[in-house]
Design an enzyme around this catalytic site. Sequence first.
Site, PDB file in Angstrom:
ATOM      1  N   GLY A  10     -10.726  66.850  10.792  1.00 48.61           N
ATOM      2  CA  GLY A  10     -10.578  68.411  10.512  1.00 48.61           C
ATOM      3  C   GLY A  10     -11.124  69.170  10.811  1.00 48.61           C
ATOM      4  O   GLY A  10     -12.875  69.117  10.524  1.00 48.61           O
ATOM      5  N   LYS A  74      -6.159  63.061  14.979  1.00 51.70           N
ATOM      6  CA  LYS A  74      -5.611  62.264  15.447  1.00 51.70           C
ATOM      7  C   LYS A  74      -5.484  61.666  16.580  1.00 51.70           C
ATOM      8  O   LYS A  74      -6.573  62.451  17.012  1.00 51.70           O
ATOM      9  CB  LYS A  74      -3.749  62.715  15.108  1.00 51.70           C
ATOM     10  N   GLY A 114     -16.621  63.868  10.429  1.00 54.19           N
ATOM     11  CA  GLY A 114     -16.997  63.736   9.153  1.00 54.19           C
ATOM     12  C   GLY A 114     -17.082  62.164   9.477  1.00 54.19           C
ATOM     13  O   GLY A 114     -17.353  61.684  10.425  1.00 54.19           O
ATOM     14  N   GLY A 116     -15.184  59.730  10.226  1.00 53.86           N
ATOM     15  CA  GLY A 116     -14.375  59.153  10.771  1.00 53.86           C
ATOM     16  C   GLY A 116     -14.487  59.261  12.082  1.00 53.86           C
ATOM     17  O   GLY A 116     -14.836  58.298  12.516  1.00 53.86           O
ATOM     18  N   ASP A 139     -15.683  67.700   2.148  1.00 58.62           N
ATOM     19  CA  ASP A 139     -15.157  67.118   1.264  1.00 58.62           C
ATOM     20  C   ASP A 139     -17.185  66.851   0.689  1.00 58.62           C
ATOM     21  O   ASP A 139     -16.785  66.299  -0.358  1.00 58.62           O
ATOM     22  CB  ASP A 139     -14.968  65.790   1.524  1.00 58.62           C
ATOM     23  N   LEU A 282      -6.592  76.625   2.652  1.00 57.74           N
ATOM     24  CA  LEU A 282      -6.623  77.934   2.520  1.00 57.74           C
ATOM     25  C   LEU A 282      -9.059  77.737   2.213  1.00 57.74           C
ATOM     26  O   LEU A 282      -9.855  78.291   2.750  1.00 57.74           O
ATOM     27  CB  LEU A 282      -6.308  78.766   1.222  1.00 57.74           C
ATOM     28  N   GLN A 283      -8.793  76.275   1.554  1.00 58.31           N
ATOM     29  CA  GLN A 283     -10.363  76.031   1.466  1.00 58.31           C
ATOM     30  C   GLN A 283     -10.628  75.632   3.306  1.00 58.31           C
ATOM     31  O   GLN A 283     -12.584  75.258   3.037  1.00 58.31           O
ATOM     32  CB  GLN A 283     -10.233  74.989   0.673  1.00 58.31           C
TER      33      GLN A 283
HETATM   34  O1  F6P Z   1     -12.084  65.351   4.670  1.00 63.03           O
HETATM   35  C1  F6P Z   1     -11.214  66.561   5.235  1.00 63.03           C
HETATM   36  C2  F6P Z   1      -9.863  67.207   4.103  1.00 63.03           C
HETATM   37  O2  F6P Z   1     -10.126  68.851   4.233  1.00 63.03           O
HETATM   38  C3  F6P Z   1      -9.817  65.783   2.544  1.00 63.03           C
HETATM   39  O3  F6P Z   1     -10.016  66.952   1.799  1.00 63.03           O
HETATM   40  C4  F6P Z   1      -7.921  66.143   3.364  1.00 63.03           C
HETATM   41  O4  F6P Z   1      -7.616  65.634   2.610  1.00 63.03           O
HETATM   42  C5  F6P Z   1      -7.832  66.512   5.041  1.00 63.03           C
HETATM   43  O5  F6P Z   1      -9.436  67.122   5.447  1.00 63.03           O
HETATM   44  C6  F6P Z   1      -6.714  67.241   5.302  1.00 63.03           C
HETATM   45  O6  F6P Z   1      -6.806  67.310   6.449  1.00 63.03           O
HETATM   46  P1  F6P Z   1      -5.473  67.418   7.281  1.00 63.03           P
HETATM   47  O7  F6P Z   1      -6.042  69.052   8.483  1.00 63.03           O
HETATM   48  O8  F6P Z   1      -5.041  66.611   8.249  1.00 63.03           O
HETATM   49  O9  F6P Z   1      -3.856  68.259   6.252  1.00 63.03           O
END
Ligand code: F6P
Length: 357
Positions: A10, A74, A114, A116, A139, A282-283
């Site tokens: 992400g 992905k 991160g 992963g 996170d 947004l975060q």
């Molecule tokens: O791991 C970071 C994170 O922001 C998690 O807090 C959240 O569950 C996930 O990414 C959301 O990812 P995606 O972009 O696949 O919706």
Amino acid sequence: MRIAVLNCGGDCPGLNAVIHGVTCAAAELDWEVIGFRDGFEGMIREGGDYMMLTPEDTQGIIKLGGTILGTTNKGNFAAKQGEGDVAKVPAEIVARAKQTVDMLKIEAVVVIGGDGSLTTAQQLYEEGWPIIGVPKTIDNDLTATAMTFGFDSAVSCVVDGLDRLYTTALSHKRVIVLEVMGRHAGWIALYGGIAGGANAILLPEIPFDVEKVADSIKERDAEGNHSTLVVVAEGAKTEDGLVLKCQNEGAEVRLGGIGDTVAARIEELTGKETRSCTLGHLQRGGDPTALDRILGARFGVMAVKLADRGEFGQMVSYQSYHVGSVPIKEAVSELRLVEADGEVVNAARALGICFGD
Ligand code: F6P
């Protein structure tokens, strides 16, 4: 020397600051920098999908959110394939990527990722790749680094959200539940909740009983506080183990929806008008805070230093106000979770914040 930089997983405010740091520090050493697009995926596209990066190219990006290189959580290199499942990148995919690395004569690969993506990076390092890791996640759940960039920006977004919800909740004497990110670790909810004046914070690390949250709201009402703000992390669990998931398509399980469920139960149990709001991406979006810009740039500079010293298999880490490094393996071995009886949670309890336990 020619090095590569890529980010995967992400996105996260501060990624561009790292790219800027890597590019400028490499230029100081007269090294060339290649930025792969969309993480490792850029390595397996025909001829390699990349851009050359010079300090001129990265001018001004320290202040921009997102990443100029693009990213994905992905695809062929995703190490996390569901709840707790770790997948190895298939040998045929690794070989295709390695061909590109060899063809472009890349001598170090800086992987900004991160949990992963760093697991993938560790696999490649064990297979002989010259890898340097840079920790990234809003996170803030990576062990071996006291902080990751992006976290402060995400917390600021939660605080801004709570400041806005506070005035409307107060005006209507309502309860408002704010769902925030935080898959396994509740750092965003905890820091954002404390700073934004939440009255209850629900975390993945502290299983909650919604009836206890409702009781605390009723108590507040009896004391004349007719509005309440509740922050719930997307990965929070009820005492009977309920976690809400929306989807799981060959990638990490997607969480979400707990805010609505908690809000409905609170309304039922307290009789108070309750609304819920999900902050979602947004975060992750928007410009990084000053702290994340500085942290990201320092991480980028340190990554080049590690490459220069030939310290492969190391991840940049932030400890006691210093940027240093640790083996990637150490960093991905376990997640850094909120301690249920730790100093921060206890401070929050002393402020009167309910954790639903
Ligand atoms: O791991 C970071 C994170 O922001 C998690 O807090 C959240 O569950 C996930 O990414 C959301 O990812 P995606 O972009 O696949 O919706």
